[in-house]
Design a protein around this motif. Structure first.
Motif, PDB file in Angstrom:
ATOM      1  N   ALA A   1       0.821  -1.206   0.000  1.00 13.41           N
ATOM      2  CA  ALA A   1       0.000   0.000   0.000  1.00 13.41           C
ATOM      3  C   ALA A   1       0.852   1.253   0.000  1.00 13.41           C
ATOM      4  O   ALA A   1       1.988   1.250   0.500  1.00 13.41           O
ATOM      5  CB  ALA A   1      -0.914  -0.005   1.218  1.00 13.41           C
ATOM      6  N   GLU A   2       0.270   2.323  -0.538  1.00 14.79           N
ATOM      7  CA  GLU A   2       0.878   3.644  -0.479  1.00 14.79           C
ATOM      8  C   GLU A   2      -0.238   4.657  -0.282  1.00 14.79           C
ATOM      9  O   GLU A   2      -1.414   4.292  -0.254  1.00 14.79           O
ATOM     10  CB  GLU A   2       1.695   3.937  -1.745  1.00 14.79           C
ATOM     11  CG  GLU A   2       0.897   3.861  -3.024  1.00 14.79           C
ATOM     12  CD  GLU A   2       1.768   4.019  -4.266  1.00 14.79           C
ATOM     13  OE1 GLU A   2       3.001   3.958  -4.169  1.00 14.79           O
ATOM     14  OE2 GLU A   2       1.193   4.215  -5.345  1.00 14.79           O
ATOM     15  N   ASP A   3       0.120   5.905  -0.136  1.00 12.28           N
ATOM     16  CA  ASP A   3      -0.844   6.989   0.025  1.00 12.28           C
ATOM     17  C   ASP A   3      -1.754   6.766   1.237  1.00 12.28           C
ATOM     18  O   ASP A   3      -1.300   6.307   2.268  1.00 12.28           O
ATOM     19  CB  ASP A   3      -1.657   7.197  -1.270  1.00 12.28           C
ATOM     20  CG  ASP A   3      -0.759   7.523  -2.464  1.00 12.28           C
ATOM     21  OD1 ASP A   3       0.241   8.245  -2.267  1.00 12.28           O
ATOM     22  OD2 ASP A   3      -1.045   7.036  -3.577  1.00 12.28           O
ATOM     23  N   LEU A   4      -3.037   7.081   1.074  1.00 10.86           N
ATOM     24  CA  LEU A   4      -3.988   7.009   2.187  1.00 10.86           C
ATOM     25  C   LEU A   4      -4.084   5.602   2.773  1.00 10.86           C
ATOM     26  O   LEU A   4      -4.151   5.436   3.990  1.00 10.86           O
ATOM     27  CB  LEU A   4      -5.369   7.497   1.735  1.00 10.86           C
ATOM     28  CG  LEU A   4      -6.466   7.497   2.800  1.00 10.86           C
ATOM     29  CD1 LEU A   4      -6.081   8.383   3.986  1.00 10.86           C
ATOM     30  CD2 LEU A   4      -7.786   7.952   2.189  1.00 10.86           C
ATOM     31  N   LEU A   5      -4.093   4.570   1.929  1.00 11.75           N
ATOM     32  CA  LEU A   5      -4.201   3.203   2.435  1.00 11.75           C
ATOM     33  C   LEU A   5      -2.996   2.853   3.321  1.00 11.75           C
ATOM     34  O   LEU A   5      -3.173   2.248   4.383  1.00 11.75           O
ATOM     35  CB  LEU A   5      -4.345   2.198   1.287  1.00 11.75           C
ATOM     36  CG  LEU A   5      -4.478   0.731   1.694  1.00 11.75           C
ATOM     37  CD1 LEU A   5      -5.650   0.505   2.643  1.00 11.75           C
ATOM     38  CD2 LEU A   5      -4.607  -0.156   0.456  1.00 11.75           C
ATOM     39  N   ALA A   6      -1.803   3.252   2.922  1.00  7.29           N
ATOM     40  CA  ALA A   6      -0.608   2.971   3.739  1.00  7.29           C
ATOM     41  C   ALA A   6      -0.718   3.654   5.097  1.00  7.29           C
ATOM     42  O   ALA A   6      -0.424   3.047   6.135  1.00  7.29           O
ATOM     43  CB  ALA A   6       0.648   3.435   3.008  1.00  7.29           C
ATOM     44  N   THR A   7      -1.160   4.898   5.096  1.00  6.16           N
ATOM     45  CA  THR A   7      -1.315   5.640   6.350  1.00  6.16           C
ATOM     46  C   THR A   7      -2.356   4.970   7.236  1.00  6.16           C
ATOM     47  O   THR A   7      -2.133   4.755   8.430  1.00  6.16           O
ATOM     48  CB  THR A   7      -1.724   7.098   6.068  1.00  6.16           C
ATOM     49  OG1 THR A   7      -0.681   7.720   5.311  1.00  6.16           O
ATOM     50  CG2 THR A   7      -1.951   7.876   7.361  1.00  6.16           C
ATOM     51  N   CYS A   8      -3.493   4.626   6.654  1.00  5.09           N
ATOM     52  CA  CYS A   8      -4.584   4.010   7.414  1.00  5.09           C
ATOM     53  C   CYS A   8      -4.144   2.666   8.012  1.00  5.09           C
ATOM     54  O   CYS A   8      -4.411   2.390   9.182  1.00  5.09           O
ATOM     55  CB  CYS A   8      -5.807   3.845   6.508  1.00  5.09           C
ATOM     56  SG  CYS A   8      -7.294   3.359   7.402  1.00  5.09           S
ATOM     57  N   LEU A   9      -3.475   1.848   7.225  1.00  2.52           N
ATOM     58  CA  LEU A   9      -2.992   0.560   7.731  1.00  2.52           C
ATOM     59  C   LEU A   9      -2.056   0.757   8.921  1.00  2.52           C
ATOM     60  O   LEU A   9      -2.196   0.098   9.954  1.00  2.52           O
ATOM     61  CB  LEU A   9      -2.277  -0.220   6.623  1.00  2.52           C
ATOM     62  CG  LEU A   9      -3.169  -0.882   5.580  1.00  2.52           C
ATOM     63  CD1 LEU A   9      -2.359  -1.265   4.346  1.00  2.52           C
ATOM     64  CD2 LEU A   9      -3.881  -2.098   6.151  1.00  2.52           C
ATOM     65  N   GLN A  10      -1.112   1.683   8.794  1.00  3.79           N
ATOM     66  CA  GLN A  10      -0.157   1.922   9.877  1.00  3.79           C
ATOM     67  C   GLN A  10      -0.860   2.455  11.118  1.00  3.79           C
ATOM     68  O   GLN A  10      -0.570   2.030  12.240  1.00  3.79           O
ATOM     69  CB  GLN A  10       0.925   2.903   9.421  1.00  3.79           C
ATOM     70  CG  GLN A  10       1.836   2.310   8.358  1.00  3.79           C
ATOM     71  CD  GLN A  10       2.769   3.351   7.792  1.00  3.79           C
ATOM     72  OE1 GLN A  10       3.788   3.657   8.408  1.00  3.79           O
ATOM     73  NE2 GLN A  10       2.442   3.902   6.639  1.00  3.79           N
ATOM     74  N   HIS A  11      -1.804   3.370  10.917  1.00  5.30           N
ATOM     75  CA  HIS A  11      -2.558   3.963  12.026  1.00  5.30           C
ATOM     76  C   HIS A  11      -3.321   2.878  12.792  1.00  5.30           C
ATOM     77  O   HIS A  11      -3.273   2.815  14.022  1.00  5.30           O
ATOM     78  CB  HIS A  11      -3.517   5.017  11.459  1.00  5.30           C
ATOM     79  CG  HIS A  11      -4.386   5.680  12.475  1.00  5.30           C
ATOM     80  ND1 HIS A  11      -4.223   6.998  12.841  1.00  5.30           N
ATOM     81  CD2 HIS A  11      -5.447   5.226  13.196  1.00  5.30           C
ATOM     82  CE1 HIS A  11      -5.135   7.314  13.745  1.00  5.30           C
ATOM     83  NE2 HIS A  11      -5.897   6.251  13.970  1.00  5.30           N
ATOM     84  N   GLU A  12      -4.048   2.025  12.064  1.00  3.65           N
ATOM     85  CA  GLU A  12      -4.863   0.995  12.716  1.00  3.65           C
ATOM     86  C   GLU A  12      -4.009  -0.096  13.354  1.00  3.65           C
ATOM     87  O   GLU A  12      -4.325  -0.574  14.445  1.00  3.65           O
ATOM     88  CB  GLU A  12      -5.872   0.399  11.735  1.00  3.65           C
ATOM     89  CG  GLU A  12      -6.869   1.400  11.160  1.00  3.65           C
ATOM     90  CD  GLU A  12      -7.599   2.243  12.208  1.00  3.65           C
ATOM     91  OE1 GLU A  12      -7.801   1.773  13.345  1.00  3.65           O
ATOM     92  OE2 GLU A  12      -7.962   3.387  11.884  1.00  3.65           O
ATOM     93  N   ILE A  13      -2.926  -0.491  12.709  1.00  2.57           N
ATOM     94  CA  ILE A  13      -2.045  -1.512  13.296  1.00  2.57           C
ATOM     95  C   ILE A  13      -1.381  -0.953  14.550  1.00  2.57           C
ATOM     96  O   ILE A  13      -1.201  -1.675  15.537  1.00  2.57           O
ATOM     97  CB  ILE A  13      -1.035  -2.047  12.250  1.00  2.57           C
ATOM     98  CG1 ILE A  13      -1.798  -2.861  11.189  1.00  2.57           C
ATOM     99  CG2 ILE A  13       0.051  -2.890  12.909  1.00  2.57           C
ATOM    100  CD1 ILE A  13      -0.987  -3.244   9.964  1.00  2.57           C
ATOM    101  N   ASP A  14      -1.065   0.346  14.544  1.00  2.87           N
ATOM    102  CA  ASP A  14      -0.549   0.980  15.763  1.00  2.87           C
ATOM    103  C   ASP A  14      -1.511   0.765  16.930  1.00  2.87           C
ATOM    104  O   ASP A  14      -1.088   0.467  18.050  1.00  2.87           O
ATOM    105  CB  ASP A  14      -0.382   2.500  15.561  1.00  2.87           C
ATOM    106  CG  ASP A  14       0.997   2.899  15.063  1.00  2.87           C
ATOM    107  OD1 ASP A  14       1.871   2.019  14.909  1.00  2.87           O
ATOM    108  OD2 ASP A  14       1.191   4.114  14.830  1.00  2.87           O
ATOM    109  N   HIS A  15      -2.830   0.924  16.671  1.00  5.85           N
ATOM    110  CA  HIS A  15      -3.824   0.741  17.739  1.00  5.85           C
ATOM    111  C   HIS A  15      -3.696  -0.641  18.382  1.00  5.85           C
ATOM    112  O   HIS A  15      -3.940  -0.799  19.580  1.00  5.85           O
ATOM    113  CB  HIS A  15      -5.249   0.889  17.198  1.00  5.85           C
ATOM    114  CG  HIS A  15      -5.752   2.297  17.180  1.00  5.85           C
ATOM    115  ND1 HIS A  15      -5.848   3.077  18.311  1.00  5.85           N
ATOM    116  CD2 HIS A  15      -6.202   3.059  16.148  1.00  5.85           C
ATOM    117  CE1 HIS A  15      -6.331   4.264  17.976  1.00  5.85           C
ATOM    118  NE2 HIS A  15      -6.542   4.282  16.677  1.00  5.85           N
TER     119      HIS A  15
END
Length: 177
Positions: free
Chosen positions: A129-143
């Motif tokens: 993933a890149e762009d918004l999907l990459a950010t969203c994946l990282q954000h949610e996995i951080d949780h």
């Protein structure tokens, strides 16, 4: 989209938001399918583009997200997701969080990631993933590891954002009385 019952979204500083979630086990199957459907309903209703199980009070490594356009939903359910590769190139994107409603800040993260996970049917999956999907994946996995997007900010910015959020919550609870 799904019409499963929605769940209450926990707000900062709920302790489960800072705890490491446990891996989804084989015996969790039917419960996880129901939880994923309810999480998707909750996410769409909020509205948001991602939701992790700890945000609804479940300490499980389960994430739902949908970064597609509203008129063309593409929900994703990731069981036990893990980032297996990340680019050295960084990208800055504004982030918010359903557990800190109304608060946004620019966060710097790897521009591209590769995530390995299981689908609800148990099959192994991988996504680049890149762009918004990459950010969203990282954000949610951080949780899933008890990390919030505010942890990626300077101490000053983090404290200002959290102080503002808590003040707004206090005002809301007063108004509700």
């Amino acid at each position: 989209m799904t019409d499963a019952p929605i769940l209450p979204i926990l707000l900062h500083p709920a302790p489960i938001l800072r705890a490491k979630a446990r891996a989804v086990a084989e015996g969790d199957g039917p419960r996880v399918s129901d939880l994923a459907a309810r999480m998707l309903s909750t996410m769409y209703k909020a509205p948001g583009i991602g939701l992790a199980a700890p945000q609804v009070g479940e300490a499980l490594r389960l994430v739902v997200l949908d970064v597609a356009k509203e008129e063309d939903p593409a929900p994703m359910v990731l069981v036990n997701p893990e980032i297996v590769a990340a680019s050295t190139e960084l990208a800055v994107r504004e982030e918010g969080c359903l557990s800190l409603p109304g608060q946004y800040a620019d966060v710097e993260r790897p521009a591209r990631v590769k995530v390995r996970y299981r689908a609800l049917d148990g099959s192994r999956q991988e996504i680049e993933a890149e762009d918004l999907l990459a950010t969203c994946l990282q954000h949610e996995i951080d949780h899933l590891d008890g990390v919030m997007f505010t942890d990626h900010l300077s101490i000053l910015k983090r404290n200002m954002l959290i102080k503002k959020f808590l003040k707004e919550q206090k005002l809301k609870s007063r108004e509700a009385m």
